[in-house]
Design a protein around this motif. Structure first.
Motif, mmCIF file in Angstrom:
data_model
loop_
_atom_site.group_PDB
_atom_site.id
_atom_site.type_symbol
_atom_site.label_atom_id
_atom_site.label_comp_id
_atom_site.label_asym_id
_atom_site.label_seq_id
_atom_site.Cartn_x
_atom_site.Cartn_y
_atom_site.Cartn_z
ATOM 1 N N PHE A 27 108.517 66.290 -12.567
ATOM 2 C CA PHE A 27 108.057 66.129 -10.119
ATOM 3 C C PHE A 27 107.232 65.102 -10.256
ATOM 4 O O PHE A 27 106.896 64.077 -9.176
ATOM 5 C CB PHE A 27 108.056 67.367 -9.768
ATOM 6 N N LEU A 28 106.338 65.890 -10.437
ATOM 7 C CA LEU A 28 104.741 64.298 -10.959
ATOM 8 C C LEU A 28 105.248 62.934 -10.993
ATOM 9 O O LEU A 28 105.059 62.399 -10.754
ATOM 10 C CB LEU A 28 103.894 64.896 -11.655
ATOM 11 N N LEU A 29 106.610 62.652 -11.834
ATOM 12 C CA LEU A 29 106.944 61.946 -12.718
ATOM 13 C C LEU A 29 107.903 60.952 -11.779
ATOM 14 O O LEU A 29 107.178 59.579 -11.590
ATOM 15 C CB LEU A 29 107.477 61.744 -14.403
ATOM 16 N N GLY A 34 108.573 56.720 -7.486
ATOM 17 C CA GLY A 34 108.477 56.522 -5.930
ATOM 18 C C GLY A 34 107.520 55.753 -5.609
ATOM 19 O O GLY A 34 107.461 55.029 -4.657
ATOM 20 N N ALA A 35 106.452 56.232 -5.696
ATOM 21 C CA ALA A 35 105.607 55.638 -5.233
ATOM 22 C C ALA A 35 105.131 53.921 -5.334
ATOM 23 O O ALA A 35 104.592 52.923 -4.738
ATOM 24 C CB ALA A 35 103.999 56.031 -5.616
ATOM 25 N N ARG A 36 105.408 53.611 -6.777
ATOM 26 C CA ARG A 36 104.940 52.140 -7.792
ATOM 27 C C ARG A 36 106.430 51.576 -6.793
ATOM 28 O O ARG A 36 106.059 50.432 -6.767
ATOM 29 C CB ARG A 36 104.801 52.398 -9.171
ATOM 30 N N MET A 37 107.197 52.371 -6.390
ATOM 31 C CA MET A 37 108.565 51.084 -6.404
ATOM 32 C C MET A 37 108.106 51.463 -4.725
ATOM 33 O O MET A 37 108.871 50.345 -4.393
ATOM 34 C CB MET A 37 109.853 52.000 -6.692
ATOM 35 N N PRO A 41 107.474 45.771 -3.818
ATOM 36 C CA PRO A 41 107.718 44.967 -2.378
ATOM 37 C C PRO A 41 106.437 44.342 -1.540
ATOM 38 O O PRO A 41 106.763 43.732 -1.182
ATOM 39 C CB PRO A 41 108.255 45.431 -0.850
ATOM 40 N N ALA A 42 105.577 45.380 -1.465
ATOM 41 C CA ALA A 42 104.480 44.465 -0.699
ATOM 42 C C ALA A 42 103.102 44.301 -1.657
ATOM 43 O O ALA A 42 102.987 42.712 -1.002
ATOM 44 C CB ALA A 42 103.833 45.942 0.271
ATOM 45 N N GLN A 43 103.469 44.099 -2.843
ATOM 46 C CA GLN A 43 102.806 42.880 -3.715
ATOM 47 C C GLN A 43 103.079 42.070 -3.744
ATOM 48 O O GLN A 43 102.606 41.063 -3.969
ATOM 49 C CB GLN A 43 102.389 44.372 -4.519
#
Length: 87
Positions: A27-29, A34-37, A41-43
């Motif tokens: 779950f943590l993975l 999900g946070a990195r995906m 796009p913003a970066q």
């Protein structure tokens, strides 16, 4: 030959604990992926906005896509020798 498979209460507790720990780590993975995906796009958009100003040629300078200058005759006589030698 017959095998008898029995689990003590201690073995069941260890198996359940390992299964719960595995689920928690998966779950943590998933949260981290999900946070990195979501952040990617913003970066990349920030990088795209910064790129044109950083790579724009200065006034009076020719870009790589511009037509060759009148001094360029196309001869290779003045060009430096290549680093690799062909014998």
């Amino acid at each position: 030959m017959q095998y008898v498979f029995s689990m003590t209460s201690r073995m069941v507790t260890i198996a359940v604990s390992c299964a719960l720990l595995l689920c928690l780590l998966l779950f943590l993975l998933g949260v981290e992926i999900g946070a990195r995906m979501n952040r990617a796009p913003a970066q990349s958009a920030d990088a795209l906005r910064a790129t044109p100003s950083a790579t724009a040629p200065a006034p009076g300078m020719q870009s790589d896509l511009a037509a060759p200058s009148p001094l360029d005759t196309g001869s290779t006589a003045a060009a430096p020798a290549s680093a690799s030698s062909t014998l």
